[in-house]
Design an enzyme around this catalytic site. Sequence first.
Site, PDB file in Angstrom:
ATOM      1  N   CYS A 232       9.662   2.797  10.539  1.00 47.04           N
ATOM      2  CA  CYS A 232       8.958   1.674  10.307  1.00 47.04           C
ATOM      3  C   CYS A 232       9.508   0.588  10.208  1.00 47.04           C
ATOM      4  O   CYS A 232       8.883  -0.669  10.285  1.00 47.04           O
ATOM      5  CB  CYS A 232       8.462   2.155   8.825  1.00 47.04           C
ATOM      6  SG  CYS A 232       7.549   3.564   8.545  1.00 47.04           S
TER       7      CYS A 232
ATOM      8  N   ARG B 164      -5.847   4.502   9.582  1.00 47.75           N
ATOM      9  CA  ARG B 164      -5.369   3.183  10.214  1.00 47.75           C
ATOM     10  C   ARG B 164      -5.571   3.010  11.718  1.00 47.75           C
ATOM     11  O   ARG B 164      -5.894   2.090  12.236  1.00 47.75           O
ATOM     12  CB  ARG B 164      -3.761   3.187   9.890  1.00 47.75           C
ATOM     13  CG  ARG B 164      -3.447   3.318   8.503  1.00 47.75           C
ATOM     14  CD  ARG B 164      -3.612   2.048   7.696  1.00 47.75           C
ATOM     15  NE  ARG B 164      -3.290   2.366   6.478  1.00 47.75           N
ATOM     16  CZ  ARG B 164      -1.949   1.712   5.994  1.00 47.75           C
ATOM     17  NH1 ARG B 164      -1.016   1.226   6.758  1.00 47.75           N
ATOM     18  NH2 ARG B 164      -1.601   1.987   4.578  1.00 47.75           N
TER      19      ARG B 164
ATOM     20  N   LEU C 168       0.906  -1.130  -0.066  1.00 50.65           N
ATOM     21  CA  LEU C 168      -0.115  -0.018  -0.054  1.00 50.65           C
ATOM     22  C   LEU C 168       0.866   1.306  -0.044  1.00 50.65           C
ATOM     23  O   LEU C 168       1.719   1.298   0.688  1.00 50.65           O
ATOM     24  CB  LEU C 168      -0.822  -0.018   1.320  1.00 50.65           C
ATOM     25  CG  LEU C 168      -1.669  -1.072   1.412  1.00 50.65           C
ATOM     26  CD1 LEU C 168      -2.381  -1.101   2.805  1.00 50.65           C
ATOM     27  CD2 LEU C 168      -2.963  -1.628   0.476  1.00 50.65           C
TER      28      LEU C 168
ATOM     29  N   GLU D 144       6.898  -2.250  12.466  1.00 53.64           N
ATOM     30  CA  GLU D 144       6.522  -1.437  13.493  1.00 53.64           C
ATOM     31  C   GLU D 144       5.071  -0.942  13.808  1.00 53.64           C
ATOM     32  O   GLU D 144       4.693  -0.997  14.603  1.00 53.64           O
ATOM     33  CB  GLU D 144       7.299   0.007  13.549  1.00 53.64           C
ATOM     34  CG  GLU D 144       7.149   0.915  14.743  1.00 53.64           C
ATOM     35  CD  GLU D 144       7.579   2.271  14.520  1.00 53.64           C
ATOM     36  OE1 GLU D 144       8.313   2.923  15.335  1.00 53.64           O
ATOM     37  OE2 GLU D 144       7.132   2.876  13.640  1.00 53.64           O
ATOM     38  N   ASP D 145       4.630  -1.431  12.777  1.00 51.66           N
ATOM     39  CA  ASP D 145       3.135  -1.139  12.544  1.00 51.66           C
ATOM     40  C   ASP D 145       2.337  -2.246  13.484  1.00 51.66           C
ATOM     41  O   ASP D 145       1.290  -1.743  14.014  1.00 51.66           O
ATOM     42  CB  ASP D 145       2.429  -0.892  11.349  1.00 51.66           C
ATOM     43  CG  ASP D 145       3.124   0.299  10.507  1.00 51.66           C
ATOM     44  OD1 ASP D 145       3.012   1.155  11.207  1.00 51.66           O
ATOM     45  OD2 ASP D 145       3.073   0.120   9.554  1.00 51.66           O
TER      46      ASP D 145
ATOM     47  N   ARG E 295      -3.392  -5.676   5.846  1.00 54.40           N
ATOM     48  CA  ARG E 295      -2.080  -5.745   6.938  1.00 54.40           C
ATOM     49  C   ARG E 295      -2.560  -6.359   8.442  1.00 54.40           C
ATOM     50  O   ARG E 295      -1.534  -6.476   9.155  1.00 54.40           O
ATOM     51  CB  ARG E 295      -1.588  -4.374   7.185  1.00 54.40           C
ATOM     52  CG  ARG E 295      -1.259  -3.615   5.893  1.00 54.40           C
ATOM     53  CD  ARG E 295      -0.209  -2.415   6.147  1.00 54.40           C
ATOM     54  NE  ARG E 295       1.019  -3.067   6.804  1.00 54.40           N
ATOM     55  CZ  ARG E 295       1.945  -2.266   7.412  1.00 54.40           C
ATOM     56  NH1 ARG E 295       1.787  -0.850   7.226  1.00 54.40           N
ATOM     57  NH2 ARG E 295       2.955  -2.671   7.861  1.00 54.40           N
TER      58      ARG E 295
ATOM     59  N   HIS F 289       0.970   8.176   8.413  1.00 53.26           N
ATOM     60  CA  HIS F 289       1.022   8.114   9.845  1.00 53.26           C
ATOM     61  C   HIS F 289       1.239   9.310  10.611  1.00 53.26           C
ATOM     62  O   HIS F 289       2.050  10.006   9.751  1.00 53.26           O
ATOM     63  CB  HIS F 289       2.212   6.794  10.192  1.00 53.26           C
ATOM     64  CG  HIS F 289       1.498   5.472   9.994  1.00 53.26           C
ATOM     65  ND1 HIS F 289       2.318   4.669   8.922  1.00 53.26           N
ATOM     66  CD2 HIS F 289       0.509   4.871  10.210  1.00 53.26           C
ATOM     67  CE1 HIS F 289       1.569   3.583   9.025  1.00 53.26           C
ATOM     68  NE2 HIS F 289       0.578   3.555   9.551  1.00 53.26           N
TER      69      HIS F 289
ATOM     70  N   ASP G 153       3.924  -5.498   2.647  1.00 52.48           N
ATOM     71  CA  ASP G 153       4.125  -4.317   3.634  1.00 52.48           C
ATOM     72  C   ASP G 153       4.652  -5.055   4.835  1.00 52.48           C
ATOM     73  O   ASP G 153       5.120  -4.233   5.573  1.00 52.48           O
ATOM     74  CB  ASP G 153       2.949  -3.443   4.101  1.00 52.48           C
ATOM     75  CG  ASP G 153       2.540  -2.711   2.759  1.00 52.48           C
ATOM     76  OD1 ASP G 153       3.250  -2.005   2.402  1.00 52.48           O
ATOM     77  OD2 ASP G 153       1.268  -2.873   2.543  1.00 52.48           O
TER      78      ASP G 153
END
Length: 259
Positions: free
Chosen positions: A254, A135, A23, A71-72, A91, A167, A66
């Site tokens: 990230c 998100r 994405l 980190e997400d 994700r 973000h 992705d």
Amino acid sequence: MHLLPAFTRALMRRPAANFADGLTTSVHIGAPDFERALRQYADYAEALRDCGLEVTVIPADERFPDGHFVEDPFVIFRDLAFHCRSGAPARRDEGESLKPHLSHLRLVEPPADACIDGGDVLFCADRVLIGLSERTNRAGFKALRDALLSIQSDIRVDPVPFSGVLHLKSGLTELAPNVLIHDPALKTAYDLAWAEVVKLPPEEGFAADVMPVNNTLFIAANCPHAYEAAARHCQRVVTLDLSEFVKMDGGLTCLSLRY
């Protein structure tokens, strides 16, 4: 005051060959080059090792283009590993393969209505900012806030509605205690008067994602305004070129879970 202890470890996932299928909102700057991305990734991992961190790199997983943005899926605070549920459905399963590598931590799952990405969570010297974005919703903010309060009852956790970048940390991070670095593309009504704010020129906006690691500050390469600000506040500044990840809305913070 520093909320986070010194980092000793970093968890990373190698980019998959199909990472350009991930994405992104940055289509205007072109498609990423995979081989160049791998070289940049290796330099990043080695730079963390040079800071004394034990770096674990797990294999790529083509199910998740992705997935290298590790980190997400998790936010780590002391012995807490908060498992995020991304607002991007594609994700949401990325964190499952990270769990075995975080088994020494206390895992917390969010409620079903909570969506949050780790890229929206900024630990500052004296507070935690959680961006409300496409998100991350308010239920996600509340779930993480409650989890953090269970570890430290006096921790300050503020919601930060914003627009203009993917973000929160895409456009705002802490350069030094009470010094923020800001991409002017990020718009927010949240009051930043408690900090000195370094505003970057638009062409260096992506460099607002800086990464403090113990006594080192990592910043994006080839960004003279960001470098000048970093050198003014930090004794050791290291630049890294992540141009191919910027094309996929990525940045320094990230690519690793640091704890």
